[in-house]
Design an enzyme around this catalytic site. Structure first.
Site, mmCIF file in Angstrom:
data_model
loop_
_atom_site.group_PDB
_atom_site.id
_atom_site.type_symbol
_atom_site.label_atom_id
_atom_site.label_comp_id
_atom_site.label_asym_id
_atom_site.label_seq_id
_atom_site.Cartn_x
_atom_site.Cartn_y
_atom_site.Cartn_z
ATOM 1 N N SER A 72 0.837 -1.200 0.000
ATOM 2 C CA SER A 72 0.000 0.000 0.000
ATOM 3 C C SER A 72 0.878 1.260 0.000
ATOM 4 C CB SER A 72 -0.950 -0.048 1.197
ATOM 5 O OG SER A 72 -1.970 0.903 1.083
ATOM 6 N N HIS A 124 -7.579 -5.858 0.335
ATOM 7 C CA HIS A 124 -6.416 -4.967 0.286
ATOM 8 C C HIS A 124 -5.293 -5.440 1.206
ATOM 9 C CE1 HIS A 124 -4.053 -1.356 -0.147
ATOM 10 N NE2 HIS A 124 -4.196 -1.035 1.118
#
Length: 308
Positions: free
Chosen positions: A129, A286
């Site tokens: 991320s 995610h």
């Protein structure tokens, strides 16, 4: 890596990338710009009991995370690859210093300085991320600083963060205002802003006893307001022209099949910035590394063994 046939968008050209799908069952010298101030980063070092002698791996966590998030994976990769792993706390996270500048250029400055200070050559940068965009920034502006990168669930594009992130910041601010004395109190407040228990547990890893003996309530070790004001910067990417900046060494992009951060539409731009990139789909959201650690581990090991 063996490509698996899959329908792709007509916008994509199959020569631009390699794709692998992993299911849940599988499971040199360089310079830092003198115009910016790099910070000394805290880190954990994993060397498999002294047996790890290969090229270093540097692990970069995501927003609101820390080096602790990657402890188990760092140990596993050090063991499987016989390579030392440095798990960093990026600025404004974990035990590293705080600073109002929380842009990717600043995060890259810190990372490059760390590589230089520890004389880490031919390193692999693994980032999730926020850490993924940091690794990409380092690679594109300073290709000699690393041998390859592994970007986990992020792409080199400007893209809005999920709407949950501002809610998390608001919830943590409410916890701060309440001056809670127990994690249970904090969790009750945070529940209105983060419904999923694993997410709250992740955020509350940052809640600690104050180092100031005069403060009798728990505090966040991360500067919540600085990070809240930096959310727009975390959505951006500092490079826009792949004709001027390219990383021509191997790059692995790992994306969660239930996540929106690396859509098929981003693959052509990834291919222009990183012409030797490979793509692996891992069945997860995610939070790829925590949701499907075995699939992630196998993807990384296979990719890096190919480079040997």
């Amino acid at each position: 890596m063996n490509a698996v046939p899959r329908r792709i968008s007509p916008l994509l050209h199959p020569k631009n990338f390699n794709r692998t799908h992993i299911s849940t069952q599988i499971s040199r010298g360089f310079k830092i710009s003198a115009s910016r101030r790099a910070l000394d980063l805290a880190f954990d070092y994993h060397e498999n009991g002294g047996k790890a002698t290969g090229a270093p791996i540097v692990f970069l966590h995501g927003l609101f995370g820390s080096k602790k998030n990657n402890r188990s994976m760092s140990k596993a990769l050090s063991r499987d690859l016989d390579r030392p792993v440095y798990a960093l706390d990026l600025r404004n996270h974990g035990d590293s210093p705080h600073d109002k500048n929380h842009k990717y250029t600043a995060l890259a400055d810190d990372t490059e300085q760390f590589l230089q200070q520890h004389n880490l050559k031919d390193a692999t940068l693994i980032g999730h991320s926020m850490g993924a965009k940091t690794a990409m920034t380092v690679a594109l502006r300073n290709p000699d600083s690393c041998a390859n990168i592994i970007a986990v669930d992020n792409a080199p594009v400007d893209a809005a963060l999920a709407s949950d992130f501002p809610k998390y910041v608001m919830g943590m601010q409410k916890v701060e205002e309440a001056k809670v004395k127990t994690a249970k109190e904090a969790d009750k407040i945070l529940e209105a802003y983060a419904k999923d228990l694993p997410v709250r547990q992740f955020l509350l890893l940052n809640l600690i006893k104050s180092p100031d003996p005069s403060v009798d309530h728990l505090v966040f070790r991360i500067p919540v307001r600085i990070l809240g004001h930096s959310l727009d910067d975390m959505a951006d990417f500092p490079f826009t022209d792949p004709d001027k900046h390219q990383f021509t060494k191997p790059a692995l992009f790992v994306r969660g099949t239930k996540s929106h951060y690396v859509s098929d539409e981003t693959l052509p731009i990834i291919g222009r910035f990183f012409p030797r990139f490979q793509l692996v789909d891992v069945e997860s959201g995610h939070w790829v590394i925590s949701e499907n650690p075995e699939a992630f581990r196998r993807a990384v090991v296979e990719f890096l063994q190919e480079q040997d």
